[in-house]
Design an enzyme around this catalytic site. Structure first.
Site: not given
Ligand SMILES: CCCCCCC[C@H](O)CC(=O)SCCNC(=O)CCNC(=O)[C@H](O)C(C)(C)COP(=O)([O-])OP(=O)([O-])OC[C@H]1O[C@@H](n2cnc3c(N)ncnc32)[C@H](O)[C@@H]1OP(=O)([O-])[O-]
Length: 300
Positions: A107, A150, A153, A173
């Protein structure tokens, strides 16, 4: 507001006889999967909808700068595109994919970071994000790269998950001070069992594609060098060639196994099986077998 996009290419492919369209669509497949999405819809801001085969709708998440983080608008678009495909009689199955680097990184954290309980509760935040599970046609997730939070999911809401060797699945999360909110604790546990799901959800550790396949989260990992999208479109097209009524019944019956106990589930399955004897496709399918020919299903 949104309508399923028929690309110029899909219109021409759709206009051809099925046999003669095969080579054209094979070329289309290669084009679609070997590069970034080629067609963009004026109707959607976050996804691209294309028709790699007349019978298959391909939805490509398209927020590359945010690793396909799922925001509200994107989910409204997925809901609209899948509903349109569900209503389109020419479409037999749907494929959802992301990019090479990310199926979806979860998300959109930036969109939700300032949310407060009252507003989230009153607006039923995430409520509409599960509409995908009401789609009657089979949905295949073609996953490369990160499928986190998400994103994982979303893949699990689909009916089949195919993974490329680069795919990783996880529910991180806990690192954000929350828990999965769109079925992660439920669907992951049903797929992986308690111990491994607990480990992944409590530590945030991602699962590799091979691990995911060995534990049954994904149906298979495609070979190195094979496009997971091509493979998913092939599977979707194969499904689309079956009778649509039996396909829908099969999906309904398998999904019922997640809700019903064994006895109720078997009864539900038997009723659906019996009901299929009221269809022309059952007559055609069984007659074709007896007459040693291929069946021609009319979806009736
Ligand atoms: C089906 C229904 C779905 C609904 C789900 C809702 C409930 C759900 O359970 C809650 C979640 O998902 S909670 C979420 C759970 N997920 C997580 O916690 C994963 C969060 N992400 C990460 O941990 C890392 O980005 C990676 C390890 C994926 C990649 O690392 P890397 O290769 O070093 O790449 P990087 O440099 O880090 O990212 C590049 C750009 O993408 C951006 N961006 C990325 N993800 C984003 C996000 N979710 N959000 C916003 N932005 C996000 C990042 O900010 C950056 O932008 P900037 O403007 O350049 O700063």
């Amino acid at each position: 507001m949104f309508s399923a996009l028929r690309t110029p290419l899909s219109r021409s492919a759709g206009g051809m006889a099925r046999a003669s369209s095969r080579s054209a669509t094979a070329t289309t497949l290669r084009q679609l999967s070997s590069s970034a999405p080629r067609f963009s819809s004026p109707s959607y801001n976050n996804i691209i909808v294309s028709q790699p085969k007349p019978s298959v709708t391909l939805i490509t998440l398209n927020r590359p700068k945010a690793l396909n983080a799922l925001n509200s608008e994107l989910f409204h678009e997925i809901n609209a595109a899948t509903a349109a495909a569900d209503d389109d009689a020419a479409v037999g199955a749907i494929v959802i994919t992301g990019s090479e680097k990310a199926f979806a990184a979860g998300a959109d954290i930036k969109e939700m970071k300032d949310k407060e309980f009252a507003a989230a509760y009153k607006s039923n935040f995430l409520g509409h994000w599960t509409k995908l599970t009401t789609i009657r046609k089979p949905i295949i997730a073609a996953v490369s790269g990160h499928a986190l939070g998400g994103g994982c999911e979303l893949a699990m809401m689909c009916d089949i998950i195919l993974a490329s060797p680069t795919a990783t699945f996880g529910q991180p999360e806990i690192n954000l001070g929350v828990i999965p909110g769109a079925g992660g604790t439920q669907r992951l546990t049903k797929a992986l069992g308690k111990s491994l799901s607990m480990e992944l959800i409590l530590t945030g550790r991602p699962l590799s594609a091979t691990e995911a396949a060995s534990h049954g989260l994904v149906s298979r990992v495609v070979d190195e060098g094979t496009s997971v999208v091509d493979e998913a479109v092939k599977v979707a097209d194969k499904i689309a060639q079956k009778g649509a009524v039996a396909t829908q019944a099969a999906k309904e019956a398998v999904n019922a196994s997640f809700e019903l106990n064994l006895q109720e589930g078997n009864r539900f399955e038997r009723r659906l099986f019996q009901a299929l004897f009221a269809t022309k496709d059952q007559k055609e399918g069984m007659s074709a077998f007896a007459e040693k020919r291929k069946p021609t299903f009319t979806n009736e």
